[in-house]
Design a protein around this motif. Structure first.
Motif, PDB file in Angstrom:
ATOM      1  N   LEU A 236       9.080  40.985  37.680  1.00  0.00           N
ATOM      2  CA  LEU A 236      10.236  41.209  36.817  1.00  0.00           C
ATOM      3  C   LEU A 236      11.202  42.240  37.393  1.00  0.00           C
ATOM      4  N   VAL A 237      10.698  43.362  37.876  1.00  0.00           N
ATOM      5  CA  VAL A 237      11.594  44.435  38.345  1.00  0.00           C
ATOM      6  C   VAL A 237      12.440  43.987  39.525  1.00  0.00           C
ATOM      7  N   PRO A 238      11.843  43.394  40.600  1.00  0.00           N
ATOM      8  CA  PRO A 238      12.712  42.911  41.685  1.00  0.00           C
ATOM      9  C   PRO A 238      13.693  41.833  41.230  1.00  0.00           C
ATOM     10  N   ALA A 239      13.242  40.943  40.311  1.00  0.00           N
ATOM     11  CA  ALA A 239      14.142  39.896  39.826  1.00  0.00           C
ATOM     12  C   ALA A 239      15.332  40.490  39.087  1.00  0.00           C
ATOM     13  N   VAL A 240      15.092  41.471  38.229  1.00  0.00           N
ATOM     14  CA  VAL A 240      16.176  42.118  37.482  1.00  0.00           C
ATOM     15  C   VAL A 240      17.138  42.816  38.433  1.00  0.00           C
ATOM     16  N   LEU A 241      16.600  43.552  39.406  1.00  0.00           N
ATOM     17  CA  LEU A 241      17.467  44.266  40.348  1.00  0.00           C
ATOM     18  C   LEU A 241      18.290  43.296  41.184  1.00  0.00           C
ATOM     19  N   LEU A 242      17.674  42.205  41.625  1.00  0.00           N
ATOM     20  CA  LEU A 242      18.391  41.229  42.441  1.00  0.00           C
ATOM     21  C   LEU A 242      19.487  40.543  41.635  1.00  0.00           C
ATOM     22  N   LEU A 243      19.157  40.123  40.416  1.00  0.00           N
ATOM     23  CA  LEU A 243      20.138  39.443  39.573  1.00  0.00           C
ATOM     24  C   LEU A 243      21.290  40.372  39.206  1.00  0.00           C
ATOM     25  N   ALA A 244      20.972  41.619  38.850  1.00  0.00           N
ATOM     26  CA  ALA A 244      22.024  42.569  38.479  1.00  0.00           C
ATOM     27  C   ALA A 244      22.915  42.885  39.681  1.00  0.00           C
ATOM     28  N   ALA A 245      22.310  43.019  40.863  1.00  0.00           N
ATOM     29  CA  ALA A 245      23.101  43.301  42.054  1.00  0.00           C
ATOM     30  C   ALA A 245      23.997  42.116  42.407  1.00  0.00           C
ATOM     31  N   ALA A 246      23.435  40.900  42.343  1.00  0.00           N
ATOM     32  CA  ALA A 246      24.236  39.715  42.653  1.00  0.00           C
ATOM     33  C   ALA A 246      25.349  39.530  41.633  1.00  0.00           C
ATOM     34  N   GLY A 247      25.009  39.701  40.355  1.00  0.00           N
ATOM     35  CA  GLY A 247      26.028  39.569  39.319  1.00  0.00           C
ATOM     36  C   GLY A 247      27.101  40.623  39.436  1.00  0.00           C
ATOM     37  N   GLY A 248      26.691  41.874  39.682  1.00  0.00           N
ATOM     38  CA  GLY A 248      27.665  42.937  39.829  1.00  0.00           C
ATOM     39  C   GLY A 248      28.581  42.728  41.023  1.00  0.00           C
ATOM     40  N   ALA A 249      27.999  42.256  42.127  1.00  0.00           N
ATOM     41  CA  ALA A 249      28.817  42.003  43.318  1.00  0.00           C
ATOM     42  C   ALA A 249      29.825  40.889  43.070  1.00  0.00           C
ATOM     43  N   TRP A 250      29.385  39.844  42.386  1.00  0.00           N
ATOM     44  CA  TRP A 250      30.306  38.736  42.097  1.00  0.00           C
ATOM     45  C   TRP A 250      31.428  39.183  41.164  1.00  0.00           C
ATOM     46  N   ILE A 251      31.080  40.001  40.190  1.00  0.00           N
ATOM     47  CA  ILE A 251      32.091  40.502  39.252  1.00  0.00           C
ATOM     48  C   ILE A 251      33.112  41.381  39.970  1.00  0.00           C
ATOM     49  N   LEU A 252      32.627  42.255  40.844  1.00  0.00           N
ATOM     50  CA  LEU A 252      33.532  43.163  41.563  1.00  0.00           C
ATOM     51  C   LEU A 252      34.449  42.419  42.518  1.00  0.00           C
ATOM     52  N   THR A 253      33.942  41.350  43.121  1.00  0.00           N
ATOM     53  CA  THR A 253      34.743  40.621  44.114  1.00  0.00           C
ATOM     54  C   THR A 253      35.543  39.468  43.514  1.00  0.00           C
ATOM     55  N   HIS A 254      35.326  39.180  42.230  1.00  0.00           N
ATOM     56  CA  HIS A 254      36.065  38.088  41.573  1.00  0.00           C
ATOM     57  C   HIS A 254      36.584  38.561  40.213  1.00  0.00           C
ATOM     58  N   PRO A 255      37.404  39.617  40.197  1.00  0.00           N
ATOM     59  CA  PRO A 255      37.920  40.100  38.903  1.00  0.00           C
ATOM     60  C   PRO A 255      38.812  39.058  38.255  1.00  0.00           C
ATOM     61  N   GLY A 256      38.798  39.040  36.930  1.00  0.00           N
ATOM     62  CA  GLY A 256      39.614  38.103  36.179  1.00  0.00           C
ATOM     63  C   GLY A 256      40.904  38.745  35.715  1.00  0.00           C
ATOM     64  N   PRO A 257      41.637  38.067  34.854  1.00  0.00           N
ATOM     65  CA  PRO A 257      42.921  38.609  34.370  1.00  0.00           C
ATOM     66  C   PRO A 257      42.764  39.896  33.576  1.00  0.00           C
ATOM     67  N   ARG A 258      41.560  40.132  33.041  1.00  0.00           N
ATOM     68  CA  ARG A 258      41.319  41.371  32.290  1.00  0.00           C
ATOM     69  C   ARG A 258      40.407  42.317  33.070  1.00  0.00           C
ATOM     70  N   GLY A 259      40.433  42.185  34.389  1.00  0.00           N
ATOM     71  CA  GLY A 259      39.610  43.062  35.220  1.00  0.00           C
ATOM     72  C   GLY A 259      38.176  42.591  35.265  1.00  0.00           C
ATOM     73  N   PHE A 260      37.254  43.482  34.922  1.00  0.00           N
ATOM     74  CA  PHE A 260      35.831  43.168  35.030  1.00  0.00           C
ATOM     75  C   PHE A 260      35.244  42.759  33.691  1.00  0.00           C
ATOM     76  N   ASP A 261      35.969  41.969  32.952  1.00  0.00           N
ATOM     77  CA  ASP A 261      35.518  41.436  31.668  1.00  0.00           C
ATOM     78  C   ASP A 261      34.626  40.229  31.934  1.00  0.00           C
ATOM     79  N   LEU A 262      33.385  40.271  31.437  1.00  0.00           N
ATOM     80  CA  LEU A 262      32.447  39.174  31.681  1.00  0.00           C
ATOM     81  C   LEU A 262      32.946  37.846  31.133  1.00  0.00           C
ATOM     82  N   ASN A 263      33.778  37.883  30.121  1.00  0.00           N
ATOM     83  CA  ASN A 263      34.264  36.636  29.534  1.00  0.00           C
ATOM     84  C   ASN A 263      35.172  35.865  30.486  1.00  0.00           C
ATOM     85  N   ASP A 264      35.668  36.514  31.522  1.00  0.00           N
ATOM     86  CA  ASP A 264      36.529  35.856  32.502  1.00  0.00           C
ATOM     87  C   ASP A 264      35.766  35.439  33.756  1.00  0.00           C
TER      88      ASP A 264
END
Length: 367
Positions: free
Chosen positions: A193-221
């Motif tokens: 669980l711990v490595p899976a959570v860290l990997l998913l959070a890192a991948a998700g965070g990286a995608w969010i930072l590199t693909h900001p939407g019209p409202r910045g880092f809003d997950l809904n975008d």
């Protein structure tokens, strides 16, 4: 017996959704991805209902979901018809929103949370087959919605309809609820669980930072970033959360508030956005700006106050839909605790979580 930890998660999701819609603070979606959490809780409830009632659970869910929508429609559909909405057969979708029901210019925004009910209906319909498949092939079934989302977001299927994106994002969370109900999340070893959570959070965070939407880092975008970040969040709060939260009721006022918001989750969800939209010009006119903390606080308090009034007026419909005795303010009477085996309070297995959520209140929330 009620699982107060799940009640607490639902309470936090409801509050987060309303505050987010009033303030527009994108950071709130990262701190607490309420929509995915609520779909996961609803999936757990649905699995429990199917175990108890079989396919009849589908009709039970519809019975609990639709009456509150009909009350909203009885107010807003005539108002929209009088202000430009054409009277066509599609208006009947306000009775059973398997597709987006029609709305006029102001209604499209004020009633925008209806998409959640549309998705919820389809997830309920899909649940008997999905649960059957999940129990025979858990991991492939769970991963299928996320694979679909990757296919869409990577450009392989760029013109996919919006509901397919939402299916890829939220039906995965729904099936995480299946896994929670079955005890699979709790049984995951920390070394997995711990490595899976860290990997998913890192991948998700990286995608969010590199693909900001019209409202910045809003997950809904950002559907893919949202899916990865929310998956990590749910693995933590459901996989390593406590089996209960009795401390919620140590303060009578707080415990009552948690109960009320749970029992009136659908009413709050459906009615808060019309107040947000309707009051925004007033807020702006008197200078309660989004940039002013005091103005934001006043906006939030007023919206919650007005939602509280309408909840007192029509929230009892949720009691009737659930075949409970109607109450203006739920939680005033203590339900007698049923005596029985102590398995419902054990901490490391899930029988406590399998049955408890069904009685824990409303199945729907959030936005």
């Amino acid at each position: 017996m009620r699982n107060r930890y799940l009640d607490l998660l639902r309470f936090l999701a409801i509050v987060r959704v309303v505050v987010y819609h009033v303030t527009g603070l994108a950071s709130l979606t990262l701190v607490f991805p309420a929509m995915s959490v609520m779909f996961a809780l609803a999936g757990s409830l649905m699995a429990a209902s199917l175990d108890r009632s079989g396919p009849a659970a589908v009709l039970r869910r519809l019975r609990r979901l639709l009456p509150s929508l009909w009350v909203l429609a009885a107010v807003f559909v005539p108002a929209m018809l009088l202000t430009g909405l054409p009277l066509t057969p599609r208006v009947l979708l306000w009775l059973f929103p398997v597709s987006d029901p029609p709305a006029n210019s102001w209604g499209a925004l004020a009633l925008s949370p209806i998409w959640y009910l549309r998705d919820y209906l389809w997830f309920v319909f899909a649940s008997p087959i999905a649960l059957w498949l999940f129990r025979r092939a858990p991991l492939p079934t769970l991963l299928t919605p996320y694979v679909l989302l990757v296919v869409i977001e990577s450009g392989i299927w760029p013109d996919a309809p919006g509901p397919f994106r939402e299916f890829g994002l939220y039906f995965g969370a729904w099936m995480l609820g299946f896994a929670h109900h079955a005890g699979m999340l709790r049984r995951l070893a920390n070394r997995v669980l711990v490595p899976a959570v860290l990997l998913l959070a890192a991948a998700g965070g990286a995608w969010i930072l590199t693909h900001p939407g019209p409202r910045g880092f809003d997950l809904n975008d950002n559907h893919l970033g949202n899916a990865l970040w929310s998956l990590a969040f749910i693995l933590v709060v459901l996989g390593r959360g406590p089996s209960g939260a009795a401390w919620v009721d140590r303060n009578a006022v707080f415990g009552r508030v948690v109960t009320v918001l749970n029992r009136r989750a659908l009413t709050i969800y459906l009615w808060h956005m019309p107040f947000v939209v309707g009051l925004t010009p007033l807020f702006d006119g008197v200078g309660w700006s989004h940039e002013d903390p005091r103005g934001l606080a006043i906006r939030v308090v007023l919206v919650f106050a007005l939602v509280g009034v309408v909840t007192l007026a029509v929230g009892w419909v949720e009691d009737i839909a659930a075949r409970r005795r109607p109450e203006l303010l739920p939680g005033g009477r203590r339900t007698a605790t049923r005596t029985g085996p102590p398995s419902s309070s054990t901490g490391n297995r899930v029988p406590a979580q399998r049955g408890a959520p069904e009685s824990a209140t409303a199945e729907v929330t959030a936005g």
